[in-house]
Motif scaffolding. Sequence first.
Motif, mmCIF file in Angstrom:
data_model
loop_
_atom_site.group_PDB
_atom_site.id
_atom_site.type_symbol
_atom_site.label_atom_id
_atom_site.label_comp_id
_atom_site.label_asym_id
_atom_site.label_seq_id
_atom_site.Cartn_x
_atom_site.Cartn_y
_atom_site.Cartn_z
ATOM 1 N N LYS A 269 0.811 -1.212 0.000
ATOM 2 C CA LYS A 269 0.000 0.000 0.000
ATOM 3 C C LYS A 269 0.849 1.268 0.000
ATOM 4 O O LYS A 269 0.384 2.319 -0.454
ATOM 5 C CB LYS A 269 -0.945 0.006 1.201
ATOM 6 C CG LYS A 269 -2.116 -0.956 1.042
ATOM 7 C CD LYS A 269 -3.084 -0.870 2.192
ATOM 8 C CE LYS A 269 -3.869 0.415 2.187
ATOM 9 N NZ LYS A 269 -4.937 0.412 3.206
ATOM 10 N N SER B 157 -5.949 -4.690 1.476
ATOM 11 C CA SER B 157 -5.920 -5.068 2.891
ATOM 12 C C SER B 157 -5.143 -3.990 3.643
ATOM 13 O O SER B 157 -4.914 -2.897 3.118
ATOM 14 C CB SER B 157 -5.259 -6.435 3.050
ATOM 15 O OG SER B 157 -3.891 -6.362 2.690
ATOM 16 N N ASN B 158 -4.700 -4.307 4.847
ATOM 17 C CA ASN B 158 -3.946 -3.318 5.614
ATOM 18 C C ASN B 158 -2.579 -3.020 5.010
ATOM 19 O O ASN B 158 -2.037 -1.927 5.198
ATOM 20 C CB ASN B 158 -3.762 -3.797 7.058
ATOM 21 C CG ASN B 158 -5.076 -3.824 7.820
ATOM 22 O OD1 ASN B 158 -5.983 -3.062 7.513
ATOM 23 N ND2 ASN B 158 -5.165 -4.707 8.803
ATOM 24 N N LYS B 159 -2.022 -3.975 4.273
ATOM 25 C CA LYS B 159 -0.649 -3.798 3.799
ATOM 26 C C LYS B 159 -0.498 -3.876 2.281
ATOM 27 O O LYS B 159 0.474 -3.359 1.730
ATOM 28 C CB LYS B 159 0.260 -4.846 4.448
ATOM 29 C CG LYS B 159 0.391 -4.681 5.961
ATOM 30 C CD LYS B 159 1.362 -5.691 6.526
ATOM 31 C CE LYS B 159 1.522 -5.494 8.045
ATOM 32 N NZ LYS B 159 2.475 -6.462 8.622
#
Length: 669
Positions: free
Chosen positions: A15, A285-287
């Motif tokens: 990200k 997602s978060n990463k």
Amino acid sequence: MAIVEMRRLSIYSTKNNRKKILEFLQEIGAMEIDEIQSEEVPFEKMDTSGERIRFQKIADEFDHVIELLSKYDDSKKPLLNLENDVITPEEFREIEKNRRKYYSQAKDVLELERSIFESKATITRKQNKIATLSPWSKLDIPLNSEKTKTTKILIGTFPDIISEERLAEIISEGLGDDIPVTSEILYSENQITNVCVVAYNSVADQVEENMRSCGFSKLPFLSHRIPVKAIEKRENDIKIEEKNIEEAEEKIKGFVDMIPKFKIAADYFRTRSEKYRVLGTLPQSNKVFFLQGWVEAAQAESISKLLEEKYGAVVEIDQDDEAAPIKLHNNHFSEASEGVLESYGLPTHGRVDPTFVMSLFYVFFFGMMLSDAGYGIIMALGCAIVLLKFPRMASGTNKMLRLFFWCGLSTTFWGFMFGGFFGDAIDVIAHTFFGVPETTQVLKPLWFAPLENPMRLLIWCMLFGMIHLYAGLGMKGYEYLKNKDIVGFISDVLAWYMFVTGLVLMLLPTQIFASIAQMEFNFPDWLGILSKVITIAGMAIIILMSGRANKNWGLRIALGAYDIYGVTGWLSDVLSYSRLLALGLATGVIASVINSMAIMQGKTVIGVIVFILVFIVGHTLNIAINLLGAYVHTNRLQYVEFFGKFYDAGGEPFRPFKTNNKYIEIKED
């Protein structure tokens, strides 16, 4: 005449590189990004609708400010401008850095515009109030006056024209002589009479009752001022608001020099809005995040390599022709006609791109329909000048002008072939103003004059139509051969060539055709026999093979016999090409009528002036009307007759993710 091969790129990255990757893809403008459904991947999507709408709203506000400031811009501007302003990357980065300052200035302009609107609304209200007070301007007491110690004041309106005598009769009804009443008519017009009546208290009730019985009603509005004073106050208020408007407009003019920077800012926020739209479609997602889309096959490897080397992304390249968007690739001439095809519908992968063949017939038929060399020269020159003056114009506009340039050349060609140059202007001018004998034809057609021999042109139009239809059927055959479907080629293409060609060869030597075409065809016996043989053979193949998908021979033959009925469609299609004759004759006839009207004053000074005026206005209208007609009917011949023989649209256009610029173009480093 090709469809560009596409490849699907699937991009996986962390990200922290998301912003850079999106900006890179938007800058190169080479990839169409798919919207991936959430259930297809184990990630979720961000809700970016708020940011997207906010940035688009800011861009719209800048657009409005630019439009407003343009009204106050007194600088000399080109009559026609089809290109965006070119700026350097440094100029763009300066706007990006100071975007909040420029947005604040744009808001100041909007606030000034709002104040102007409010002042104008106030002026309208004041003017309406003045119009309401004006009929009461003779009154020298306040409008809210109702009584004194000894009198009652009645101020109001009768719904009719009332004279002084009639008013006195109404007031004195039921009262004796020497009535203690004073009355005055203030206004009497448009079936309305405004009055002021002052009566002593002793008779006031009776007077009011008499007046009400005749339709009197009291003043519907009140004012503590004398009408003249009330009008004066509102007039002063209007002057104040007009001054406020002048001051606001002067302040707005001070922002005119900011138009170029506001244009850059508008496109900056528009581009950000587009980026957030795409961002909202990405599973993440978060990463990590996932992105998938389409690029041209020739660019897939290089883009993939750049993404992997610069941003550490993982890229997969796949081929899926059925789902891929469509981008056409044609030569410079045929590319101009792509807009015509796109307006009908793009082909799907695996099908033929008909742009090249269509473009040849399009230009050919357009010229036949307009068929005036003067009009064609104006079209071609006008388009050429605009194309040379604005080389960076939008792709769609560029293609359209190039198409009309070629159509102008075709129109010029057919104009000289048929002897039309602004109708018969050359001959009319020579006979009227230069004494050339009426029997002498100055501009002779290189081929023949349609007005003198329309049936000859009709036969040629139908011949060109048959060639056009045969080309369409040939495109269908090309697809069959490309897919190695020999049976389909013989059954659905070759058989129809045989059947229709045989019928035409059987028709040509007949008396019916000779009477229509005013010409006779005498074929040798062997050709007559051959025409019957190929007709019967073609018909037999169609009957036996047209319904080949069915194993039931009875049903197959029934379907084949029904398809034979389709030959009537060929007849109607061929007759449709008579519009080439109709529109060509219409252009020439109207042009000739204009020329005849122009020379009605003869060879005089006034006659020359009238000729010039009528000639310019008349031919301008004629070229506009017949240009539209030629465009519409040429499109129809492609869409209905030509495409009807082979073409199925359904492809989705290739829409790459790119900078969404309305005003600017950033100069490449």
